[in-house]
Design a protein around this motif. Structure first.
Motif, mmCIF file in Angstrom:
data_model
loop_
_atom_site.group_PDB
_atom_site.id
_atom_site.type_symbol
_atom_site.label_atom_id
_atom_site.label_comp_id
_atom_site.label_asym_id
_atom_site.label_seq_id
_atom_site.Cartn_x
_atom_site.Cartn_y
_atom_site.Cartn_z
ATOM 1 N N TYR A 1 10.696 17.032 89.771
ATOM 2 C CA TYR A 1 11.585 18.162 89.568
ATOM 3 C C TYR A 1 12.365 18.379 90.855
ATOM 4 N N LEU B 1 7.547 16.139 83.678
ATOM 5 C CA LEU B 1 7.268 16.832 84.941
ATOM 6 C C LEU B 1 6.794 15.893 86.048
ATOM 7 N N TRP C 1 14.347 23.165 89.211
ATOM 8 C CA TRP C 1 15.032 22.572 88.064
ATOM 9 C C TRP C 1 14.165 21.471 87.479
ATOM 10 N N GLU C 2 13.896 21.546 86.179
ATOM 11 C CA GLU C 2 13.157 20.513 85.469
ATOM 12 C C GLU C 2 14.030 19.988 84.332
ATOM 13 N N LYS C 3 13.763 18.761 83.903
ATOM 14 C CA LYS C 3 14.542 18.146 82.833
ATOM 15 C C LYS C 3 14.447 18.992 81.565
ATOM 16 N N TYR D 1 19.193 20.326 82.684
ATOM 17 C CA TYR D 1 18.068 20.923 83.393
ATOM 18 C C TYR D 1 17.877 22.374 82.979
#
Length: 148
Positions: free
Chosen positions: A61, A58, A74-76, A140
């Motif tokens: 993002y 985090l 969108w986060e990994k 994502y």
């Protein structure tokens, strides 16, 4: 629950989406999509990269403004594939071009994009896979966090 509004998304702005670490908007990109549906560049939107003081994943993002479809964070993701029950969102999938308009980082990207809508929960969730021309792949997980 506080929703993010497009007017809050400016370079240098600090944002704190519910359930995510506070971060500063570092870059802004213009995106366009040639949808798999008909091959026309009919979708256009803005994207912002947010950098945080949190540890990976985090530490950054993305915030994407998809107009009437909402503002998505969108986060990994560590998922290699869309989860069972996910539905391909064909109108948001295709060949995407991203142009960095802030002068920081890479200038342009072209990649294939698959977006899935996920089931369940209070907030709409998504999963996406990007494949760059150099064979790099990014995954994502997305959360609806606002409206344009």
């Amino acid at each position: 629950m506080s929703l993010i509004k497009r007017t809050q998304l400016k370079i240098g702005q600090v944002i704190t989406p519910d359930g995510f670490p506070a971060g500063t908007i570092a870059t802004e990109e213009k995106c366009s999509l040639e949808s798999f549906v008909d091959g026309k560049k009919k979708k256009r939107w803005l994207c912002w990269t947010v950098r945080t003081a949190a540890k990976r994943p985090l530490h950054k993002y993305l915030i994407v403004d998809w107009g009437k479809d909402g503002i998505i964070l969108w986060e990994k993701s560590t998922m290699k594939f869309a989860p069972q029950g996910a539905k391909l969102w064909i109108e948001r999938s295709g060949l995407e071009e991203m142009e960095n308009i802030t002068g920081q980082g890479a200038e342009n990207y072209v990649y294939s994009l698959l977006v899935y809508k996920l089931r369940g929960g209070k907030k709409q969730k998504f999963y996406a896979i990007e494949r760059m021309r150099n064979d790099r792949v990014f995954r994502y997980e997305g959360t609806l966090i606002g409206q344009s």
